[in-house]
Design an enzyme around this catalytic site. Structure first.
Site, PDB file in Angstrom:
ATOM      1  CD  GLN A   1      -2.843  -1.296   2.315  1.00 11.11           C
ATOM      2  OE1 GLN A   1      -2.656  -0.613   3.319  1.00 11.11           O
ATOM      3  NE2 GLN A   1      -3.812  -2.179   2.244  1.00 11.11           N
ATOM      4  CG  ASP A   2       0.978   3.944   2.776  1.00  7.55           C
ATOM      5  OD1 ASP A   2       0.903   2.889   3.422  1.00  7.55           O
ATOM      6  OD2 ASP A   2       0.403   4.986   3.134  1.00  7.55           O
ATOM      7  N   PRO A   3       4.670   3.029   2.206  1.00  5.21           N
ATOM      8  CG  PRO A   3       6.450   4.329   1.479  1.00  5.21           C
ATOM      9  CD  PRO A   3       4.956   4.241   1.417  1.00  5.21           C
TER      10      PRO A   3
END
Length: 228
Positions: free
Chosen positions: A70-72
């Site tokens: 999804q994201d970091p």
């Protein structure tokens, strides 16, 4: 807005990726401006510096498995520019990665890896791609909708268009929503490995052996998933 002359893509990523992402070169430059503005206004972002585009350092033509995040990780010291991976120095692994390793041991029969560094997977042809490539520390999802999605969508479309063996591993609803970008690519889908959802379809899903079976059906070598 803090602006700078954008560097040519071939200077900041592998040449095959530079060609594949040329249609969104302007968007990548805009995201560079966005990150510089964040810093100018006293905010930082993760991962640091060159690691933002780290997923695109391995050869485009050698990618055989796409693993979408999804994201970091928003915890300082965790995000390294490869989805789900952390640096070897991180001892307390994020919950999602712990669950990935539990499934890895059950699926493949390998021992628990010694660290959370997934670099060996990347070097063997697994694209560890976050849909959004940066995040504000301690604020999950803070850079969603800022422009990275256009970049990573193009990366996925370009991979699917190569006509080479490819398998996508899609964990969770966000990842599965990308399916229309690659209608002809075989996918391994399940719940997300997050502690909140792993017991609702991730555990027991055998993603690694299933991905290898799909690669072999395409006439490709199976992925060596072993980690030290």
């Amino acid at each position: 807005m803090v602006s700078a002359m954008p560097r040519p893509l071939h200077e900041i990523m592998e040449s095959g990726w530079a060609e594949a992402l040329e249609p969104v070169a302007d968007r990548i430059a805009q995201m560079g401006d966005f990150l510089r503005q964040e810093v100018a206004e006293g905010r930082t972002y993760l991962p640091a510096g060159e690691n933002v585009l780290r997923a695109f350092q391995q050869p485009f033509d050698q990618v055989r498995v796409l693993l979408v995040g999804q994201d970091p990780y928003p915890t300082p010291g965790h995000a390294v520019g490869l989805s789900f991976s952390v640096s070897p120095e991180v001892r307390r692994l994020p919950g999602s990665l712990r669950n990935i390793f539990l499934e890895y041991t059950q699926d493949l029969g390998y021992p628990m890896p010694s660290s959370g560094d997934l670099t060996p997977w990347a070097e063997r042809g697994v694209l560890l791609l976050n849909r959004v490539l940066t995040v504000t520390p301690r604020k999950p999802g803070s850079h969603r909708g800022k422009g990275w999605e256009a970049v990573t969508d193009q990366a996925i479309r370009a991979l699917a268009a190569r006509g080479k063996p490819l398998v996508a591993i899609l964990w969770g609803r966000d990842a599965r929503s990308l399916r229309p970008l690659m209608p002809d690519v075989p996918c391994v889908e399940s719940a997300h490995p997050s502690p909140m959802s792993a017991h609702h379809g991730f555990f027991g899903s055998r993603p690694f052996s299933r991905a290898n079976a799909l690669l072999e059906q395409q006439g490709a070598e199976p992925m060596d998933w072993r980690l030290p």
